[in-house]
Scaffold this motif. Sequence first.
Motif, PDB file in Angstrom:
ATOM      1  N   THR A 130     103.332  63.481 117.629  1.00 23.92           N
ATOM      2  CA  THR A 130     102.752  63.047 118.897  1.00 23.92           C
ATOM      3  C   THR A 130     103.446  61.828 119.484  1.00 23.92           C
ATOM      4  N   ASP A 131     103.774  60.822 118.666  1.00 22.74           N
ATOM      5  CA  ASP A 131     104.381  59.614 119.229  1.00 22.74           C
ATOM      6  C   ASP A 131     105.759  59.903 119.815  1.00 22.74           C
ATOM      7  N   LEU A 147      99.341  67.215 122.469  1.00 26.34           N
ATOM      8  CA  LEU A 147      99.330  66.086 121.546  1.00 26.34           C
ATOM      9  C   LEU A 147      98.071  66.111 120.684  1.00 26.34           C
ATOM     10  N   SER A 148      98.121  65.379 119.571  1.00 27.52           N
ATOM     11  CA  SER A 148      96.981  65.275 118.669  1.00 27.52           C
ATOM     12  C   SER A 148      96.685  63.815 118.375  1.00 27.52           C
ATOM     13  N   ASP A 149      95.408  63.491 118.195  1.00 27.75           N
ATOM     14  CA  ASP A 149      95.048  62.118 117.834  1.00 27.75           C
ATOM     15  C   ASP A 149      95.045  61.901 116.324  1.00 27.75           C
ATOM     16  N   LEU A 154      95.773  58.523 119.539  1.00 24.95           N
ATOM     17  CA  LEU A 154      96.680  58.886 120.621  1.00 24.95           C
ATOM     18  C   LEU A 154      97.351  57.631 121.171  1.00 24.95           C
ATOM     19  N   THR A 162      96.550  62.078 130.207  1.00 27.81           N
ATOM     20  CA  THR A 162      96.117  62.999 129.147  1.00 27.81           C
ATOM     21  C   THR A 162      94.699  63.478 129.417  1.00 27.81           C
ATOM     22  N   HIS A 271      95.075  67.123 122.998  1.00 31.61           N
ATOM     23  CA  HIS A 271      95.181  66.701 124.385  1.00 31.61           C
ATOM     24  C   HIS A 271      96.378  67.387 125.040  1.00 31.61           C
TER      25      HIS A 271
END
Length: 296
Positions: A130-131, A147-149, A154, A162, A271
């Motif tokens: 994600t980053d 994306l994922s938390d 996040l 997002t 997201h």
Amino acid sequence: MFENEALRLLVAVAECGSFTQAADRLNYTQSSVSRRIAALEQRAGGPLFDRLPRGVRLNPAGRALHRHATEVLDRLARAERELAVLHAGQGGLLHVGAFATANISLVPAALRALRDARPGIEAVPAEGPTDVLMGMLVDGALDVAVLSDYPYGLPPADGVTTTVLCEDELYVALPRGHRLAGAEPVDLGELSEESWIQSAYGDRPTMFAEACARAGFSPRKVIRIAEWSGKFGYVAAGLGVALVPSLAARAVPGTLVLCRLTDPALHRTLHVALPDAPLPAALHLRDLLRTAADGP
């Protein structure tokens, strides 16, 4: 050096063989065409046309510039057509980023629907954590990303919007011969003596570490394996257990068992991230991702 309109005028005069006819075609006056061609010849360093008793024709310098002019104008015309379909959301390239488990079924299902609905759009996939994906969005290298938390949350980013796509439950993967393989749900505390197969690095707090703390233990051993196929292999060999998101369930081999956990906080939120000024095709894919996340 040469303006596009001057190049169009050169081509028109060459095709018509006459300043007057070129003026009629382009809705100019004959004197205006003469002045513009004279200015073009000055920029070119010399005459481009032979002046004949009736009309004009390209000289060697004119033929050389005419060849380049037609190439430039053709490229510009193609660029205009490409931009038109791009801004209409009907064609062009769409750079799509996603983390690994989103690429197992969620993103492919949405991209298949996009291909069926708008075959002129060519998706260019990219995979990463994600980053990294967020950084690519900020840099303009991606048009849309999933994306994922998990595991770190996040990351914030300027110029990126997002929206929540869906919630994704986390299971624990056990070898089929494990003592808890037939039990559901499993309390995380019952796995306090296990080794854990993870890919998360660094000292940042993770949701998993917080869940272990709630269950009253700290993992005795963590084995760092990045690829999911490797994680599954280690679990199947009885070397540890691993958290597996529901998105990855269909990729889990038959040698493993997925069990639900009692801790309701063990889930991740997915997201969809877009630049603040997204392409129409990216907005359409966002809607298709929502449909794919809702399932049949």
